[in-house]
Motif scaffolding. Sequence first.
Motif, PDB file in Angstrom:
ATOM      1  N   PRO A  80    -107.490  23.636  -8.266  1.00  0.00           N
ATOM      2  CA  PRO A  80    -106.406  24.631  -8.232  1.00  0.00           C
ATOM      3  C   PRO A  80    -105.505  24.517  -9.452  1.00  0.00           C
ATOM      4  O   PRO A  80    -105.078  23.421  -9.823  1.00  0.00           O
ATOM      5  CB  PRO A  80    -105.645  24.281  -6.946  1.00  0.00           C
ATOM      6  N   GLU A  81    -105.233  25.664 -10.060  1.00  0.00           N
ATOM      7  CA  GLU A  81    -104.348  25.730 -11.211  1.00  0.00           C
ATOM      8  C   GLU A  81    -103.413  26.914 -11.037  1.00  0.00           C
ATOM      9  O   GLU A  81    -103.781  27.946 -10.472  1.00  0.00           O
ATOM     10  CB  GLU A  81    -105.146  25.863 -12.514  1.00  0.00           C
ATOM     11  N   GLU A  82    -102.209  26.754 -11.545  1.00  0.00           N
ATOM     12  CA  GLU A  82    -101.194  27.787 -11.374  1.00  0.00           C
ATOM     13  C   GLU A  82    -101.624  29.081 -12.051  1.00  0.00           C
ATOM     14  O   GLU A  82    -102.094  29.081 -13.187  1.00  0.00           O
ATOM     15  CB  GLU A  82     -99.865  27.297 -11.944  1.00  0.00           C
ATOM     16  N   GLY A  83    -101.464  30.184 -11.335  1.00  0.00           N
ATOM     17  CA  GLY A  83    -101.833  31.494 -11.856  1.00  0.00           C
ATOM     18  C   GLY A  83    -103.200  31.975 -11.437  1.00  0.00           C
ATOM     19  O   GLY A  83    -103.539  33.140 -11.663  1.00  0.00           O
ATOM     20  N   MET A  84    -104.030  31.137 -10.833  1.00  0.00           N
ATOM     21  CA  MET A  84    -105.365  31.545 -10.387  1.00  0.00           C
ATOM     22  C   MET A  84    -105.258  32.410  -9.132  1.00  0.00           C
ATOM     23  O   MET A  84    -104.429  32.166  -8.251  1.00  0.00           O
ATOM     24  CB  MET A  84    -106.237  30.326 -10.095  1.00  0.00           C
ATOM     25  N   GLU A  85    -106.113  33.412  -9.045  1.00  0.00           N
ATOM     26  CA  GLU A  85    -106.247  34.200  -7.813  1.00  0.00           C
ATOM     27  C   GLU A  85    -107.469  33.676  -7.076  1.00  0.00           C
ATOM     28  O   GLU A  85    -108.577  33.720  -7.595  1.00  0.00           O
ATOM     29  CB  GLU A  85    -106.398  35.686  -8.119  1.00  0.00           C
ATOM     30  N   VAL A  86    -107.275  33.160  -5.863  1.00  0.00           N
ATOM     31  CA  VAL A  86    -108.332  32.466  -5.151  1.00  0.00           C
ATOM     32  C   VAL A  86    -108.376  32.937  -3.699  1.00  0.00           C
ATOM     33  O   VAL A  86    -107.478  33.636  -3.208  1.00  0.00           O
ATOM     34  CB  VAL A  86    -108.101  30.938  -5.182  1.00  0.00           C
ATOM     35  N   ILE A  87    -109.458  32.515  -3.023  1.00  0.00           N
ATOM     36  CA  ILE A  87    -109.592  32.667  -1.572  1.00  0.00           C
ATOM     37  C   ILE A  87    -109.652  31.259  -1.012  1.00  0.00           C
ATOM     38  O   ILE A  87    -110.612  30.525  -1.257  1.00  0.00           O
ATOM     39  CB  ILE A  87    -110.842  33.471  -1.197  1.00  0.00           C
ATOM     40  N   ALA A  88    -108.597  30.859  -0.262  1.00  0.00           N
ATOM     41  CA  ALA A  88    -108.505  29.520   0.303  1.00  0.00           C
ATOM     42  C   ALA A  88    -108.948  29.550   1.754  1.00  0.00           C
ATOM     43  O   ALA A  88    -108.511  30.401   2.531  1.00  0.00           O
ATOM     44  CB  ALA A  88    -107.083  28.991   0.191  1.00  0.00           C
ATOM     45  N   THR A  89    -109.816  28.614   2.110  1.00  0.00           N
ATOM     46  CA  THR A  89    -110.308  28.491   3.480  1.00  0.00           C
ATOM     47  C   THR A  89    -109.717  27.245   4.111  1.00  0.00           C
ATOM     48  O   THR A  89    -109.732  26.172   3.505  1.00  0.00           O
ATOM     49  CB  THR A  89    -111.837  28.398   3.494  1.00  0.00           C
ATOM     50  N   GLY A  90    -109.178  27.390   5.355  1.00  0.00           N
ATOM     51  CA  GLY A  90    -108.590  26.242   6.017  1.00  0.00           C
ATOM     52  C   GLY A  90    -108.013  26.624   7.367  1.00  0.00           C
ATOM     53  O   GLY A  90    -108.461  27.567   8.016  1.00  0.00           O
ATOM     54  N   ARG A  91    -106.979  25.899   7.775  1.00  0.00           N
ATOM     55  CA  ARG A  91    -106.351  26.145   9.075  1.00  0.00           C
ATOM     56  C   ARG A  91    -104.846  26.039   8.922  1.00  0.00           C
ATOM     57  O   ARG A  91    -104.340  25.263   8.109  1.00  0.00           O
ATOM     58  CB  ARG A  91    -106.838  25.137  10.109  1.00  0.00           C
ATOM     59  N   LEU A  92    -104.121  26.844   9.737  1.00  0.00           N
ATOM     60  CA  LEU A  92    -102.677  26.813   9.719  1.00  0.00           C
ATOM     61  C   LEU A  92    -102.164  25.759  10.689  1.00  0.00           C
ATOM     62  O   LEU A  92    -102.714  25.576  11.774  1.00  0.00           O
ATOM     63  CB  LEU A  92    -102.106  28.176  10.103  1.00  0.00           C
ATOM     64  N   THR A  93    -101.118  25.072  10.301  1.00  0.00           N
ATOM     65  CA  THR A  93    -100.463  24.106  11.159  1.00  0.00           C
ATOM     66  C   THR A  93     -98.990  24.089  10.803  1.00  0.00           C
ATOM     67  O   THR A  93     -98.555  24.787   9.873  1.00  0.00           O
ATOM     68  CB  THR A  93    -101.080  22.707  11.011  1.00  0.00           C
ATOM     69  N   THR A  94     -98.208  23.311  11.551  1.00  0.00           N
ATOM     70  CA  THR A  94     -96.773  23.231  11.295  1.00  0.00           C
ATOM     71  C   THR A  94     -96.416  21.847  10.803  1.00  0.00           C
ATOM     72  O   THR A  94     -97.132  20.878  11.034  1.00  0.00           O
ATOM     73  CB  THR A  94     -95.964  23.537  12.570  1.00  0.00           C
ATOM     74  N   PHE A  95     -95.267  21.770  10.158  1.00  0.00           N
ATOM     75  CA  PHE A  95     -94.710  20.502   9.696  1.00  0.00           C
ATOM     76  C   PHE A  95     -93.345  20.357  10.355  1.00  0.00           C
ATOM     77  O   PHE A  95     -92.334  20.864   9.862  1.00  0.00           O
ATOM     78  CB  PHE A  95     -94.590  20.507   8.175  1.00  0.00           C
TER      79      PHE A  95
END
Length: 499
Positions: A80-95
């Motif tokens: 990951p680098e700043e300014g890249m347009e990507v599709i991130a795969t994962g799961r949502l959680t809380t902190f």
Amino acid sequence: MDIFENDEQGGNAPEFTVSEISGAVKRVIEGEFGHVRVRGEIGRVSRPSSGHVYFDLKDDRAVIAAVSWKGQAARLSVRPEEGMEVIATGRLTTFPGQSKYQLIVEDIAPAGMGALMLMLEKRKAALTAEGLFASERKQPIPYLPEVIGVVTSPSGAVIRDILHRLRDRFPRKVLIWPVAVQGEKCAPEVAAAIRGFNALTPGGAIPRPDLLIVARGGGSLEDLWGFNEEIVVRATAESRIPLISAVGHETDTTLIDHAADRRAPTPTAAAEMAVPVRLELLSWTADQGARLSRALTQRLDQRRQRLADLSRALGRPETLLDPARQGLDLWSDRLGPALHAAATRKRAGFNSVAGRLHPGILAGLIARERRHFATFAERLAPALARLRRDAARENSRRRADLVTLARRLATAERLRLDGLAERLATADRMRQTLGYTETLKRGYAVIRAEGAVVTTRQAAETAAQLEIEFQDGRLPVLAGSAPKPKRAKSEPPDQGSLF
């Protein structure tokens, strides 16, 4: 009924702790968004020393905090680098610690070819600014390397093409370092192979290559992406062994091509750059040998002719030696009479001198020198005696100074020890005065139970046995042995209180 709904009147609404509310929110979010794919632009990338990667995913209206843990970050196919347009795969959680939600990223993929090209150009500009692609860093390729190291896949057609072309042109020793040339393992394995070849010791059990070839066949931009990774580019730029990049076909260009010392359009062309054609080299060597032989023969002929021309201008050897031979004969005739005359002259001179020499003259010389020596010794004796007296006085003075100094040091040390002894005696007297034994002498006592000092009545009543320490010793006492006080007869019995 939902636990978050309030009663219509609100009077009997349940009360929740902050942790209960946070846990309920966490379960709802993780249940609804257990696996999501989010498209957005990467912003604010942070890589702390823990190995985790923190970044933001944003669009024009919202921002989601994202994190990739250390183990997942090492397996990401795209860094990951700043300014890249990507599709991130994962799961949502809380902190719960900060009352926010975040995306736990398991994989990242560019959001199209345009994003890949944009990231590639950005990385190329950054590495160019560091000077990794500068021409002055390039090393010359050896003309005929003894050992060639090849970094490629051992099962593809690339290695067969390289070995076949090397065998046809000029057979050399080849060391193959097998690596993955595609996928997430490609970049770290290629970088490790380049650094591994450079780490070999010259003259060791495994020969250190004189030249490296990093090769792979053609493919799409995604297939060749491992050779655009920063770790591969840096390993290539740091290589102390000259390196030829042969990744893809002639139209394919990766960042390793800019960092390498030479870039080959194909793996076969890399093998052609690595070694010359043996037959052509032998032919060239034979041609050069023939030219050298002809040049030497021609040069010898020229020197021989020049020597012949110069020899004609010289006279005969007999003519050159005749004057010298004649002079030698003349001087040899004169040598005998000259030696006889010289010996006679020297003998006459010696006889005239020998007549004036007799033992009396030598005895007179010796006596005169003895008198001179005796006179010098008489003059020297007072000076020597004076030096001895001065040395004795100086030694006595120095000895007296040393004795005085030793006495002063002994006196100072004795005074210091006396002072320390006085301070020690004063401290001991103070210790005895402040100690509890002095208090015992004034009529007080110390009560102990099981080795601990008893300071309250309740502690004394609960103890099984007491020990009383007086001035002259200790006395064990049972805790309940003291008689209870008798009640006076005049006092009425205690009837208690009705209230």
